[in-house]
Every structure is written in structure tokens, then in C-alpha cells.
Design an enzyme around this catalytic site. Structure first.
Site, PDB file in Angstrom:
ATOM      1  N   TYR A   1     -10.004   4.645 -16.195  1.00 32.08           N
ATOM      2  CA  TYR A   1     -10.038   5.775 -14.426  1.00 32.08           C
ATOM      3  C   TYR A   1     -11.353   5.765 -14.361  1.00 32.08           C
ATOM      4  O   TYR A   1     -11.549   5.985 -13.538  1.00 32.08           O
ATOM      5  CB  TYR A   1      -8.995   6.108 -14.974  1.00 32.08           C
TER       6      TYR A   1
ATOM      7  N   THR B   1      -0.478  -1.758  -6.930  1.00 28.60           N
ATOM      8  CA  THR B   1      -1.270  -1.765  -5.272  1.00 28.60           C
ATOM      9  C   THR B   1      -2.264  -2.136  -5.147  1.00 28.60           C
ATOM     10  O   THR B   1      -3.551  -2.596  -6.662  1.00 28.60           O
ATOM     11  CB  THR B   1      -1.464   0.107  -4.651  1.00 28.60           C
TER      12      THR B   1
ATOM     13  N   SER C   1       1.079  -1.767   0.147  1.00 28.33           N
ATOM     14  CA  SER C   1      -0.031   0.043  -0.196  1.00 28.33           C
ATOM     15  C   SER C   1       1.243   1.143  -0.057  1.00 28.33           C
ATOM     16  O   SER C   1       1.997   1.479   1.128  1.00 28.33           O
ATOM     17  CB  SER C   1      -0.852   0.196   0.968  1.00 28.33           C
TER      18      SER C   1
ATOM     19  N   LYS D   1     -11.232  12.441  -8.251  1.00 20.70           N
ATOM     20  CA  LYS D   1     -10.135  12.785  -8.189  1.00 20.70           C
ATOM     21  C   LYS D   1      -9.464  14.335  -8.257  1.00 20.70           C
ATOM     22  O   LYS D   1      -8.827  15.042  -7.452  1.00 20.70           O
ATOM     23  CB  LYS D   1      -8.450  11.963  -8.816  1.00 20.70           C
TER      24      LYS D   1
ATOM     25  N   VAL E   1     -14.292   4.547   6.673  1.00 27.58           N
ATOM     26  CA  VAL E   1     -15.196   5.980   6.424  1.00 27.58           C
ATOM     27  C   VAL E   1     -17.270   5.609   6.402  1.00 27.58           C
ATOM     28  O   VAL E   1     -17.864   7.182   6.044  1.00 27.58           O
ATOM     29  CB  VAL E   1     -15.142   6.656   5.242  1.00 27.58           C
TER      30      VAL E   1
ATOM     31  N   ALA F   1     -14.344   3.077  -5.722  1.00 26.04           N
ATOM     32  CA  ALA F   1     -15.456   3.315  -6.979  1.00 26.04           C
ATOM     33  C   ALA F   1     -16.303   1.696  -6.868  1.00 26.04           C
ATOM     34  O   ALA F   1     -15.659   1.128  -7.157  1.00 26.04           O
ATOM     35  CB  ALA F   1     -15.715   3.727  -7.725  1.00 26.04           C
TER      36      ALA F   1
END
Length: 260
Positions: free
Chosen positions: A161, A199, A25, A168, A71, A101
């Protein structure tokens, strides 16, 4: 193993690292760098499934605080900051290295993303950073630094993406506004934009291996960056030597973003 540096430039500093999933990470690279430079750390893990992977890393960091943080779960973020308040009473830096997402939202066209997919993406990937800044502000009585992770796909259309690029872009805008609002208190806010990294989060992006090879060939350095590269850059920005840098997106990508 935590690397050893002679210069303990963050000795006595205390910070929260959010987003460690495993030893690949970006958040782990940041945690290693801060700890090696002397900082004391609080670490979170997503849920009970993630806990066995994160706890050994937290032990290696000698983390004072290790807590769950999803979160999307009401109250969990507040509980983390309450624990920091009781244990330390202050905070010097926060590293926010989380994004999410739903698979159907990430894999499809932006124009086809439904409301729930959009809101979930924005909630986890952008709003959570704003909320962390809100909770960290009263603990940063002597100034501090807030970090979040972004990507080149916020500024340019990157194949596959998709909706994360939209999130972002919002995140980078939030960094600028937060930097303006918190600057008078000596709190700096940064977006770090690494080049493509292998990652766990990136594994959800279709054809990511091809993107890695493209980055290796396109970057002026002809090399991929590592999580340690990102960590050391982040740790530098948290130091007083970088006190005049805030509100920007800093690319740690071997120059990938400058080449057409």
C-alpha cells in the site's frame, strides 16, 4: 439497475458524487444508494476516455449535472461547483471517492518516493477533498455531510500500500480538522474505510488478489463487503438520524480491522 426502497429518506436532497469510473466503483455504490433513497445527483467523470463508461451510469441515475473533473486540471473543480450553484443553488452532501499515486511511487518503498510523486499523491488523494469542502461550505446553508474514502493502510502498515497509506493517514486527519471547523454550521465530515474491494483503483496495488483472500478469511463475517454495503452506510450517515456522528473513520469491512 437502481434498487427500489420504500423509504425515500433523501427525497429533496441534492449531492455531488466524484469518482465513478465504472459500475465496480465505490462511488457508483454510493450513487446507487443515494438515488434509490430519493436524492438528486450531480456526477463527474475523469476525462474524455472515461466519459463513455460514466455517462450511461449517470443516465441511469437521472443525474441533473454530468461534468468532467480531473482535480489536477486548474479550474475544473471550481467549474463543477459553479454549475451546481447555478442549477441548484445549494448542496446537501458530497462524496469524494478519488485517490491516485504515480505507479513508481505506489510500487516502491515510501523512503524512496521522490518529491513529485509525493506531492501528486497528496494533491489528488488528500488536498482535493479539502478543496471540495471549501467550495461546498457556502452551498450547505442548512448543514450537510462530506464523505471521503480511506483504507486500513492509513493506520497499519499494509504490504504494497506504501505511499497511499501515508496519504490516507493525512486524509483522515483532515477529516477531523474539517469536522471541528464545519461542525458549528451543521456540516458533518466522515471518512469511510471499506474493506478490500475489487475496484479499478485497487487493481494498481501489487498482489491485491492475495489481499482480498486474506480479508475474506480474517474478517469476523468471513465475507468481503460490496460497493452497495459502502453506499448504504454512507447514505445513512448523510441522514438526520446520524446528525451526532462526525469526524470519525467508520469501517465498513465486516470487522476486518479488529482482528490481529
Amino acid at each position: 439497475m437502481i434498487p427500489a426502497y420504500k423509504a425515500r429518506i433523501h427525497e429533496g436532497k441534492r449531492g455531488l458524487i466524484v469518482g465513478i469510473a465504472n459500475d465496480q466503483s465505490i462511488a457508483w455504490g454510493c450513487a446507487r444508494a443515494f438515488r434509490a433513497l430519493g436524492a438528486e445527483l450531480a456526477v463527474t467523470y475523469l476525462n474524455e476516455k472515461a466519459r463513455p463508461h460514466v455517462e450511461p451510469l449517470a443516465q441511469e441515475l437521472e443525474a441533473d449535472i454530468v461534468m468532467p473533473l480531473d482535480v489536477r486540471e486548474p479550474g475544473q473543480m471550481e467549474a463543477v461547483f459553479e454549475r451546481i450553484t447555478k442549477t441548484w443553488g445549494r448542496l446537501d452532501f458530497v462524496v469524494h471517492s478519488i485517490a491516485f499515486a504515480p505507479r513508481e511511487a505506489l510500487s516502491g518503498r515510501v523512503i524512496d518516493v521522490d518529491r513529485d510523486g509525493f506531492l501528486t499523491t497528496m494533491d489528488v488523494s488528500c488536498w482535493s477533498f479539502i478543496r471540495m469542502a471549501h467550495l461546498a461550505e457556502p452551498l450547505m446553508t442548512e448543514g450537510g455531510a462530506l464523505f471521503t474514502m480511506t483504507y486500513y493502510g492509513s493506520q497499519m502498515v499494509v504490504q504494497n500500500y506504501n505511499i497511499m497509506g501515508v496519504a490516507k493517514a493525512a486524509l483522515e486527519s483532515a477529516v477531523r480538522y474539517l469536522a471541528a471547523e464545519l461542525g458549528p454550521k451543521g456540516i458533518r465530515v466522515h471518512a469511510i474505510s471499506p474493506g478490500p474491494l475489487a475496484t479499478r483503483a485497487a487493481s494498481g496495488i501489487p498482489e491485491f488478489d492475495e489481499l482480498l483472500e486474506k480479508a475474506r478469511g480474517k474478517a469476523p463475517t468471513h465475507a468481503l463487503v460490496s460497493i452497495d454495503d459502502v453506499g448504504l452506510t454512507t447514505a445513512f450517515l448523510a441522514h438526520d438520524a446520524a446528525r451526532s456522528i462526525t469526524g470519525s473513520t467508520l469501517y465498513v469491512d465486516g470487522g476486518y480491522h479488529i482482528v490481529d
